[in-house]
Design an enzyme around this catalytic site. Structure first.
Site, PDB file in Angstrom:
ATOM      1  N   LYS A 153     -22.930  -7.584  11.310  1.00  0.00           N
ATOM      2  CA  LYS A 153     -22.880  -7.628  12.775  1.00  0.00           C
ATOM      3  C   LYS A 153     -22.308  -8.966  13.183  1.00  0.00           C
ATOM      4  CE  LYS A 153     -24.311  -4.828  16.093  1.00  0.00           C
ATOM      5  NZ  LYS A 153     -24.362  -3.372  15.921  1.00  0.00           N
TER       6      LYS A 153
HETATM    7  N1  GLU Z   1     -21.512  -1.129  17.099  1.00  0.00           N
HETATM    8  C1  GLU Z   1     -21.710   0.206  16.641  1.00  0.00           C
HETATM    9  C2  GLU Z   1     -23.063   0.347  15.965  1.00  0.00           C
HETATM   10  O1  GLU Z   1     -23.975  -0.419  16.220  1.00  0.00           O
HETATM   11  C3  GLU Z   1     -20.551   0.702  15.790  1.00  0.00           C
HETATM   12  C4  GLU Z   1     -20.299  -0.074  14.552  1.00  0.00           C
HETATM   13  C5  GLU Z   1     -18.997   0.324  13.820  1.00  0.00           C
HETATM   14  O2  GLU Z   1     -18.353   1.262  14.216  1.00  0.00           O
HETATM   15  O3  GLU Z   1     -18.699  -0.381  12.857  1.00  0.00           O
HETATM   16  O4  GLU Z   1     -23.306   1.256  15.223  1.00  0.00           O
END
Ligand code: GLU
Length: 418
Positions: free
Chosen positions: A109
């Site tokens: 993240k």
């Molecule tokens: N931000 C989204 C999540 O928390 C998508 C993450 C992604 O597609 O890599 O799942």
């Protein structure tokens, strides 16, 4: 809105769920330590010249939690609360999520501590480029693939791809959730909301909830919430109340969702929408419903309101909207909680499709994307449901268990510990 995180340690909360699962599946002490510890963390200072000429320095993070099953994967959020603790916790959540829906990624993240609504588009462009430059040695199509999250969007990914390409060459697969004009996948923007709806449809039929006649309350009308609401509305479900951080609206007979989404885009909130009664946003989950959908931020269903929620089912479209204390209260009240790592995994599933399309330089139709999304979401839902049926686990415990076990197996077979 009450208790929006801040003081609370998201990382500590994640550890509670993890420890419970680790205990149950009996993984070794060493493996436990390995799985709880983020593999790599980077904190970067981001000086940006603002439009008026003065310089601001923002702080950003990229946390790579685990890559036993494939390259790191996860969004980048632009939010004033995107601190190290929160980003670390959300990175771990991504690891279990990618494993649960069986896409070949690990978990990561990113975050920048900023309120994006306070910056102009030009300032956001400069900030995003600076952030990308400062983390570019850690990311790449086979290393770590960022995507949109809270406060970021397809435009952010376009800037990231461009900034990365300036030094590393054309590489659209370095980020997902891009605009379709530059290699984004059809269906990616709606994917998280659509995936949540697939899960709800399957769960409703298991729990005997008739979606045609049920009442849904929704918190958050950003990307996830607005797509979820539109798709639910199209399928004939009744969304009776919607709230965001500025206001709420309630209409028991017919809340016009397409009009509400347009209104909220134009006004930055649902507050003042003429097609319903105004509602105190704090009261959203007190409105009687069959399904309550938190689709905004963390910790909104907590110790102070979990005993008062009037619903039959909670669908976690946001990441970590229910605290462990609230989870225990809801369990006691026999209100099932469909967990975030299952419900909102549609985003990363279609990110996977986007990444494969970029690597193969071949594009899919939107129907192909939606069909493949549905198949993966239902496979994960069925795996969770059958574990719940054969044991006394909650849906969250079962989902975590499947995710953690898959990651532990991959780490073990790769021989991570030497
Ligand atoms: N931000 C989204 C999540 O928390 C998508 C993450 C992604 O597609 O890599 O799942």
């Amino acid at each position: 809105m009450a208790d929006q995180g801040g003081e609370r340690s998201a990382q500590a909360d994640m550890k509670v769920s993890f420890d419970l699962v680790a205990e149950r599946i009996g993984i070794s002490d060493g493996m436990r330590k390995l799985l709880i510890e983020p593999w790599r963390e980077l904190r970067v200072a981001l000086p940006v010249r603002m439009d008026d000429g003065h310089v601001e320095v923002f702080v950003g993070y990229r946390v790579q939690h685990n890559a036993a099953r494939g390259p790191y994967k996860g969004g980048v959020r632009f939010h004033p609360h995107a601190n190290a603790d929160e980003v670390r916790a959300l990175a771990m959540l991504m690891t279990w999520k990618t494993a649960l829906v069986d896409v070949p990624f690990g978990g990561a993240k990113g975050g920048v501590m900023v309120d994006p609504h306070q910056l102009s588009a030009a300032e956001l462009n400069r900030l995003t480029r600076r952030y990308t430059n400062n983390i570019q040695h850690l990311i790449g199509p086979h290393r770590d693939i960022p995507a949109p999250d809270l406060g970021s969007n397809a435009q952010t990914m376009a800037w990231m791809m461009d900034a990365y390409g300036q030094t590393n060459g054309y590489a659209p697969a370095v980020v997902t959730g891009k605009p379709v004009e530059i290699g984004g996948s059809l269906g990616r923007e709606a994917a998280t909301g659509r995936g949540a709806m697939y899960v709800l449809q399957a769960a409703a039929s298991d729990l005997g909830i008739d979606l045609q006649n049920c009442r849904i309350v929704l918190q958050g009308l950003g990307n996830v919430g607005s797509w979820f609401a539109r798709i639910a509305h199209e399928k004939g479900a009744r969304v009776v109340a919607v709230a965001d951080h500025l206001g709420g609206v309630y209409n028991d007979s017919l809340l016009d969702i397409p009009a509400l989404v347009e209104y909220s885009k134009a006004h930055g909130s649902v507050a003042g929408f003429p097609g319903g009664t105004q509602l105190d946003p704090e009261q959203i989950f007190m409105v009687e419903s069959d399904v309550a959908v938190p689709a905004a931020i963390e910790n909104v269903i907590n110790e102070s309101n979990a005993s008062k929620i009037q619903t039959r089912l909670v669908l976690e479209a946001a990441n970590h909207p229910v605290t462990p204390e609230a989870d225990a209260i809801l369990k006691e009240r026999n209100i099932p909680v469909l967990p975030d790592i299952l419900v909102n995994a549609g985003g990363v599933v279609v990110s996977y499709f986007e990444w494969t399309q970029n690597l193969q330089q071949y594009s899919w139709t939107e129907t192909q994307v939606n069909e493949a999304l549905k198949e993966r979401m239902l496979r994960a839902y069925n795996a969770v449901q059958s574990l719940v049926k054969s044991s006394d686990r909650t849906l969250r415990e079962a989902a975590y268990e499947i995710g953690v076990e898959r990651v532990a197996k991959a780490a073990e077979v790769r021989g991570f510990v030497v």
